[in-house]
Scaffold this motif. Sequence first.
Motif, PDB file in Angstrom:
ATOM      1  N   SER A   1      -6.867   7.192  -3.769  1.00 45.71           N
ATOM      2  CA  SER A   1      -5.874   6.885  -2.727  1.00 45.71           C
ATOM      3  C   SER A   1      -6.528   5.987  -1.684  1.00 45.71           C
ATOM      4  O   SER A   1      -7.755   5.841  -1.657  1.00 45.71           O
ATOM      5  CB  SER A   1      -5.408   8.170  -2.064  1.00 45.71           C
ATOM      6  OG  SER A   1      -4.871   9.010  -3.043  1.00 45.71           O
ATOM      7  N   PHE A   2      -5.703   5.430  -0.798  1.00 44.32           N
ATOM      8  CA  PHE A   2      -6.209   4.495   0.215  1.00 44.32           C
ATOM      9  C   PHE A   2      -6.118   5.102   1.618  1.00 44.32           C
ATOM     10  O   PHE A   2      -5.164   5.825   1.931  1.00 44.32           O
ATOM     11  CB  PHE A   2      -5.430   3.186   0.162  1.00 44.32           C
ATOM     12  CG  PHE A   2      -5.705   2.405  -1.084  1.00 44.32           C
ATOM     13  CD1 PHE A   2      -6.848   1.626  -1.202  1.00 44.32           C
ATOM     14  CD2 PHE A   2      -4.845   2.485  -2.175  1.00 44.32           C
ATOM     15  CE1 PHE A   2      -7.126   0.925  -2.366  1.00 44.32           C
ATOM     16  CE2 PHE A   2      -5.115   1.786  -3.339  1.00 44.32           C
ATOM     17  CZ  PHE A   2      -6.254   1.005  -3.438  1.00 44.32           C
ATOM     18  N   ASP A   3      -7.093   4.747   2.443  1.00 43.11           N
ATOM     19  CA  ASP A   3      -7.059   5.154   3.861  1.00 43.11           C
ATOM     20  C   ASP A   3      -6.087   4.283   4.648  1.00 43.11           C
ATOM     21  O   ASP A   3      -5.572   4.707   5.677  1.00 43.11           O
ATOM     22  CB  ASP A   3      -8.470   5.045   4.452  1.00 43.11           C
ATOM     23  CG  ASP A   3      -9.406   6.026   3.774  1.00 43.11           C
ATOM     24  OD1 ASP A   3      -9.300   7.215   4.076  1.00 43.11           O
ATOM     25  OD2 ASP A   3     -10.194   5.601   2.907  1.00 43.11           O
ATOM     26  N   ALA A   4      -5.868   3.072   4.172  1.00 42.21           N
ATOM     27  CA  ALA A   4      -4.879   2.191   4.811  1.00 42.21           C
ATOM     28  C   ALA A   4      -4.382   1.192   3.773  1.00 42.21           C
ATOM     29  O   ALA A   4      -5.136   0.787   2.885  1.00 42.21           O
ATOM     30  CB  ALA A   4      -5.505   1.449   5.997  1.00 42.21           C
ATOM     31  N   ILE A   5      -3.096   0.846   3.898  1.00 39.03           N
ATOM     32  CA  ILE A   5      -2.521  -0.187   3.033  1.00 39.03           C
ATOM     33  C   ILE A   5      -1.826  -1.220   3.913  1.00 39.03           C
ATOM     34  O   ILE A   5      -1.039  -0.872   4.802  1.00 39.03           O
ATOM     35  CB  ILE A   5      -1.505   0.404   2.030  1.00 39.03           C
ATOM     36  CG1 ILE A   5      -2.177   1.439   1.114  1.00 39.03           C
ATOM     37  CG2 ILE A   5      -0.877  -0.711   1.181  1.00 39.03           C
ATOM     38  CD1 ILE A   5      -1.230   2.126   0.123  1.00 39.03           C
TER      39      ILE A   5
ATOM     40  N   GLN B   1       0.419   6.493  -2.479  1.00 40.46           N
ATOM     41  CA  GLN B   1      -0.928   5.981  -2.715  1.00 40.46           C
ATOM     42  C   GLN B   1      -1.835   6.105  -1.484  1.00 40.46           C
ATOM     43  O   GLN B   1      -2.993   5.730  -1.515  1.00 40.46           O
ATOM     44  CB  GLN B   1      -0.801   4.513  -3.156  1.00 40.46           C
ATOM     45  CG  GLN B   1      -1.931   4.001  -3.996  1.00 40.46           C
ATOM     46  CD  GLN B   1      -2.075   4.701  -5.343  1.00 40.46           C
ATOM     47  OE1 GLN B   1      -1.107   4.870  -6.057  1.00 40.46           O
ATOM     48  NE2 GLN B   1      -3.277   5.130  -5.655  1.00 40.46           N
ATOM     49  N   LEU B   2      -1.275   6.635  -0.386  1.00 43.64           N
ATOM     50  CA  LEU B   2      -2.071   6.815   0.844  1.00 43.64           C
ATOM     51  C   LEU B   2      -2.636   8.224   0.905  1.00 43.64           C
ATOM     52  O   LEU B   2      -1.968   9.188   0.487  1.00 43.64           O
ATOM     53  CB  LEU B   2      -1.173   6.628   2.072  1.00 43.64           C
ATOM     54  CG  LEU B   2      -0.881   5.225   2.577  1.00 43.64           C
ATOM     55  CD1 LEU B   2       0.177   5.292   3.689  1.00 43.64           C
ATOM     56  CD2 LEU B   2      -2.142   4.527   3.086  1.00 43.64           C
TER      57      LEU B   2
ATOM     58  N   GLY C   1      -3.236   8.534   6.307  1.00 43.37           N
ATOM     59  CA  GLY C   1      -3.485   7.108   6.061  1.00 43.37           C
ATOM     60  C   GLY C   1      -2.454   6.227   6.771  1.00 43.37           C
ATOM     61  O   GLY C   1      -1.366   6.678   7.117  1.00 43.37           O
TER      62      GLY C   1
ATOM     63  N   LEU D   1      -0.043   2.719   7.088  1.00 42.89           N
ATOM     64  CA  LEU D   1       0.688   1.679   6.357  1.00 42.89           C
ATOM     65  C   LEU D   1       1.105   0.603   7.348  1.00 42.89           C
ATOM     66  O   LEU D   1       1.738   0.899   8.372  1.00 42.89           O
ATOM     67  CB  LEU D   1       1.931   2.290   5.693  1.00 42.89           C
ATOM     68  CG  LEU D   1       2.876   1.297   4.990  1.00 42.89           C
ATOM     69  CD1 LEU D   1       2.193   0.638   3.791  1.00 42.89           C
ATOM     70  CD2 LEU D   1       4.161   2.007   4.532  1.00 42.89           C
TER      71      LEU D   1
ATOM     72  N   ARG E   1       1.856   6.138  10.124  1.00 43.44           N
ATOM     73  CA  ARG E   1       0.833   7.032   9.553  1.00 43.44           C
ATOM     74  C   ARG E   1       1.522   8.036   8.641  1.00 43.44           C
ATOM     75  O   ARG E   1       2.630   8.509   8.940  1.00 43.44           O
ATOM     76  CB  ARG E   1       0.104   7.804  10.672  1.00 43.44           C
ATOM     77  CG  ARG E   1      -0.666   6.962  11.657  1.00 43.44           C
ATOM     78  CD  ARG E   1      -2.057   6.575  11.153  1.00 43.44           C
ATOM     79  NE  ARG E   1      -2.903   7.702  10.784  1.00 43.44           N
ATOM     80  CZ  ARG E   1      -3.654   8.397  11.645  1.00 43.44           C
ATOM     81  NH1 ARG E   1      -3.665   8.086  12.928  1.00 43.44           N
ATOM     82  NH2 ARG E   1      -4.402   9.400  11.229  1.00 43.44           N
ATOM     83  N   LYS E   2       0.855   8.370   7.546  1.00 40.65           N
ATOM     84  CA  LYS E   2       1.372   9.422   6.664  1.00 40.65           C
ATOM     85  C   LYS E   2       1.020  10.771   7.277  1.00 40.65           C
ATOM     86  O   LYS E   2      -0.131  10.947   7.723  1.00 40.65           O
ATOM     87  CB  LYS E   2       0.717   9.260   5.287  1.00 40.65           C
ATOM     88  CG  LYS E   2       1.171  10.271   4.254  1.00 40.65           C
ATOM     89  CD  LYS E   2       0.664   9.825   2.886  1.00 40.65           C
ATOM     90  CE  LYS E   2       0.826  10.885   1.845  1.00 40.65           C
ATOM     91  NZ  LYS E   2       0.506  10.380   0.493  1.00 40.65           N
TER      92      LYS E   2
END
Length: 288
Positions: A222-226, A250-251, A255, A257, A282-283
Amino acid sequence: MNQLTPLDRDLWGGAPLTDAEFREIAAMLHQEARISLAPQKATLVRSRLSRRLREKELKNFGDYILLVRRDANERRQMIELLTTNHTHFFREQHHFNHLRNEMMPLWRGRSMREPVRIWSAASSSGEEVYTIAMTLLGQDLREAQWARGAGVQLFATDISEEMVSAVRKAEYPKGHLEQIPQPWRKLWAKETRDGFAIAPEARNLVTASQLNLFERWPWRHSFDAIFCRNVMIYFNEEAKAELEMRLVAQLVPGGALYIGHSERLVSKAKDFMIPCGHTMYRKPETMR
Ligand SMILES: C[S@@+](CC[C@H](N)C(=O)[O-])C[C@H]1O[C@@H](n2cnc3c(N)ncnc32)[C@H](O)[C@@H]1O
């Protein structure tokens, strides 16, 4: 029926594009890249594809359409020509301020074993991902040690092979240098004969690859930021909603966005993502 007047033809030369041919090209582009072309884009389509007709020595768009239908390489070429790749360094600076002031402090304890991962989805020629790199490397060389220690991994993807090659090359025209504010410019942009190159410290953080956002994603993490900016404007509501939900999934919890300045979340993501400024979300930490 052909939309072009005889005057248009005189001004333009080359093959005319009928409404039916425009619709056919638009349908193929939608099928391949989920990009929606409004009828007003017919002139743009004609102007961008006319050179290709000449290169392939085709007399009309009907023959071009037949070629694109049967030849996957030509379809890819058509996507290259019809995508808009406009971008620049430090575009929408408030996203990078948020990254630096709100997100980076959360990542201070991170290490190679638990790397910080950021995705520039629809990266175009790389200005976005290198702005992220410069933001993380910071404003002096000592601060930059952090990015190495935290095992920062930046991923840049785009549907266009040409754009992916540009990201890998990481060289830009001299005139674009002033898009990078000091002190980042001095530290992370190295003048070359024809322009400037991104410094190896920033380049080494980035992996670039070709990816259509509507195909299967290769990620095993997963990503910390997209950053998915200024691409959703080309998609219809259904495609946007599908993409948004996949991006959120995917976050990592917590994370960030970042979306483009004229974009809004349209799916149910807008009910649970936490807004944290203009076009930034933010998620929730509690959401897996
Ligand atoms: C206007 S640029 C945005 C660049 C950068 N994100 C920014 O905001 O400056 C849009 C990019 O989206 C890419 N693109 C369009 N459709 C795509 C798709 N289905 N999958 C992946 N990339 C796509 C285009 O090739 C283009 O490089």
